[in-house]
Design a protein around this motif. Structure first.
Motif, PDB file in Angstrom:
ATOM      1  N   ARG A  17     -15.796  -2.217 -24.103  1.00 26.24           N
ATOM      2  CA  ARG A  17     -15.399  -1.079 -23.294  1.00 26.24           C
ATOM      3  C   ARG A  17     -16.261   0.138 -23.628  1.00 26.24           C
ATOM      4  NH1 ARG A  17     -12.009   3.159 -23.524  1.00 26.24           N
ATOM      5  NH2 ARG A  17     -11.389   2.714 -25.671  1.00 26.24           N
ATOM      6  N   ALA A  18     -16.796   0.786 -22.603  1.00 26.13           N
ATOM      7  CA  ALA A  18     -17.666   1.932 -22.808  1.00 26.13           C
ATOM      8  C   ALA A  18     -16.861   3.134 -23.302  1.00 26.13           C
ATOM      9  CB  ALA A  18     -18.384   2.282 -21.514  1.00 26.13           C
ATOM     10  N   MET A  19     -17.499   3.967 -24.110  1.00 28.83           N
ATOM     11  CA  MET A  19     -16.880   5.209 -24.563  1.00 28.83           C
ATOM     12  C   MET A  19     -16.715   6.137 -23.360  1.00 28.83           C
ATOM     13  SD  MET A  19     -18.505   7.965 -27.258  1.00 28.83           S
ATOM     14  CE  MET A  19     -18.308   6.963 -28.730  1.00 28.83           C
ATOM     15  N   GLU A  20     -15.638   6.925 -23.364  1.00 27.88           N
ATOM     16  CA  GLU A  20     -15.463   7.882 -22.278  1.00 27.88           C
ATOM     17  C   GLU A  20     -16.634   8.855 -22.271  1.00 27.88           C
ATOM     18  OE1 GLU A  20     -12.648  11.220 -22.966  1.00 27.88           O
ATOM     19  OE2 GLU A  20     -12.011  10.019 -24.680  1.00 27.88           O
ATOM     20  N   SER A  21     -16.950   9.383 -21.099  1.00 30.05           N
ATOM     21  CA  SER A  21     -18.088  10.287 -20.983  1.00 30.05           C
ATOM     22  C   SER A  21     -17.895  11.519 -21.859  1.00 30.05           C
ATOM     23  CB  SER A  21     -18.288  10.707 -19.530  1.00 30.05           C
ATOM     24  OG  SER A  21     -19.336  11.667 -19.456  1.00 30.05           O
ATOM     25  N   LEU A  22     -18.950  11.851 -22.590  1.00 30.28           N
ATOM     26  CA  LEU A  22     -18.926  13.038 -23.444  1.00 30.28           C
ATOM     27  C   LEU A  22     -19.695  14.193 -22.805  1.00 30.28           C
ATOM     28  CD1 LEU A  22     -19.572  11.347 -26.918  1.00 30.28           C
ATOM     29  CD2 LEU A  22     -17.379  11.965 -25.884  1.00 30.28           C
ATOM     30  N   THR A  23     -20.006  14.088 -21.524  1.00 28.83           N
ATOM     31  CA  THR A  23     -20.717  15.157 -20.827  1.00 28.83           C
ATOM     32  C   THR A  23     -19.981  16.485 -21.003  1.00 28.83           C
ATOM     33  OG1 THR A  23     -21.601  13.632 -19.169  1.00 28.83           O
ATOM     34  CG2 THR A  23     -21.557  15.967 -18.585  1.00 28.83           C
ATOM     35  N   GLY A  24     -20.730  17.517 -21.380  1.00 30.30           N
ATOM     36  CA  GLY A  24     -20.144  18.836 -21.562  1.00 30.30           C
ATOM     37  C   GLY A  24     -19.601  19.090 -22.954  1.00 30.30           C
ATOM     38  N   ARG A  25     -19.649  18.096 -23.831  1.00 31.53           N
ATOM     39  CA  ARG A  25     -19.145  18.279 -25.196  1.00 31.53           C
ATOM     40  C   ARG A  25     -20.304  18.509 -26.159  1.00 31.53           C
ATOM     41  NH1 ARG A  25     -14.493  14.409 -26.997  1.00 31.53           N
ATOM     42  NH2 ARG A  25     -13.840  16.305 -28.080  1.00 31.53           N
ATOM     43  N   LEU A  26     -19.962  18.936 -27.367  1.00 31.31           N
ATOM     44  CA  LEU A  26     -20.961  19.223 -28.390  1.00 31.31           C
ATOM     45  C   LEU A  26     -21.114  18.056 -29.359  1.00 31.31           C
ATOM     46  CD1 LEU A  26     -20.044  22.873 -29.485  1.00 31.31           C
ATOM     47  CD2 LEU A  26     -21.826  22.180 -27.867  1.00 31.31           C
ATOM     48  N   LEU A  27     -22.350  17.758 -29.705  1.00 32.66           N
ATOM     49  CA  LEU A  27     -22.652  16.892 -30.845  1.00 32.66           C
ATOM     50  C   LEU A  27     -23.100  17.817 -31.968  1.00 32.66           C
ATOM     51  CD1 LEU A  27     -24.885  14.133 -29.195  1.00 32.66           C
ATOM     52  CD2 LEU A  27     -22.428  14.013 -29.662  1.00 32.66           C
ATOM     53  N   VAL A  28     -22.426  17.741 -33.095  1.00 28.33           N
ATOM     54  CA  VAL A  28     -22.781  18.567 -34.250  1.00 28.33           C
ATOM     55  C   VAL A  28     -23.248  17.629 -35.355  1.00 28.33           C
ATOM     56  CG1 VAL A  28     -21.940  20.210 -35.961  1.00 28.33           C
ATOM     57  CG2 VAL A  28     -21.146  20.365 -33.589  1.00 28.33           C
ATOM     58  N   ALA A  29     -24.478  17.818 -35.807  1.00 32.88           N
ATOM     59  CA  ALA A  29     -25.043  16.940 -36.830  1.00 32.88           C
ATOM     60  C   ALA A  29     -24.205  17.000 -38.102  1.00 32.88           C
ATOM     61  CB  ALA A  29     -26.478  17.343 -37.130  1.00 32.88           C
ATOM     62  N   THR A  30     -23.867  15.845 -38.645  1.00 35.33           N
ATOM     63  CA  THR A  30     -23.154  15.801 -39.910  1.00 35.33           C
ATOM     64  C   THR A  30     -24.161  16.019 -41.046  1.00 35.33           C
ATOM     65  OG1 THR A  30     -23.454  13.432 -40.328  1.00 35.33           O
ATOM     66  CG2 THR A  30     -21.594  14.063 -38.907  1.00 35.33           C
TER      67      THR A  30
END
Length: 202
Positions: A17-30
């Motif tokens: 199952r594909a992950m829900e779309s993360l369009t518009g969200r932030l990716l913050v580097a760990t």
């Protein structure tokens, strides 16, 4: 050789199952993400679909004025109107983010990403947007992921995923964005904001 997040393409893998779309969200580097292209970056995802994902790094400014490379667009870019480093892919290409004024629903050449924030077609006339946007940011290059790659990087601990605020892409002090986004999450995430850039010196 180690694979660099957001840069190298990999064959598509079957992940159920594909992950829900993360369009518009932030990716913050760990803190675990040590790739110099993405270390301590905050990325806004402008597209996340079955075919992969595309985003721009929000917190790396250059010294190049927007007006120097894109003429009239510099007037819409506001204070510190410099080009940002959007990512390692196609650094000669420009992506423009805009924030619409309250109450503006439709704007010619504006493609909404989330809420008031969207991309703008730089081939258009900036004057046609002047009354409809609060400001724009121009990014040289972008970060791209092939199908399933971003999901693997998130699962592997390279990225935190957070909701974006409308002002994140337009922060006047982009260098402060990484700790600022972490601090507003509260709890343990707020503590990560104080993680030293070089833990061997701590």
């Amino acid at each position: 050789m180690a694979r660099e997040p957001g840069r190298h393409r990999e064959p598509e893998a079957s992940w159920g199952r594909a992950m829900e779309s993360l369009t518009g969200r932030l990716l913050v580097a760990t803190p675990a993400l040590r790739d110099p292209n993405f270390e301590r970056t905050v990325v806004l995802l402008v597209a996340h679909e079955d075919g992969g994902a595309l985003g721009v790094v929000l917190n790396r400014a250059t010294e190049v004025p927007v007006s120097e490379v894109l003429g009239g667009w510099g007037g819409l870019a506001g204070e510190r109107a410099v080009v940002r480093e959007g990512g390692p892919v196609q650094p000669e290409a420009a992506i423009c983010l805009a924030r619409t004024r309250p109450g503006v629903e439709e704007l010619n050449g504006f493609n909404r990403v989330s809420g008031a924030v969207g991309t703008v077609d730089l081939s258009g006339d900036p004057d046609t947007l002047r009354d409809g946007v609060v400001g724009v940011r121009v990014f040289a290059g972008y970060a791209g992921w092939s199908p399933g790659q971003l999901e693997r990087e998130i699962a592997g601990g390279s990225w935190f995923v957070f909701d974006a605020l409308p002002g994140d892409a337009f922060a006047s002090r982009p260098d402060d964005l990484w700790p600022m986004v972490l601090r507003r999450q509260g709890g343990l995430m707020a503590a990560v904001a104080h993680y030293p850039s070089d833990p061997t010196l701590n």
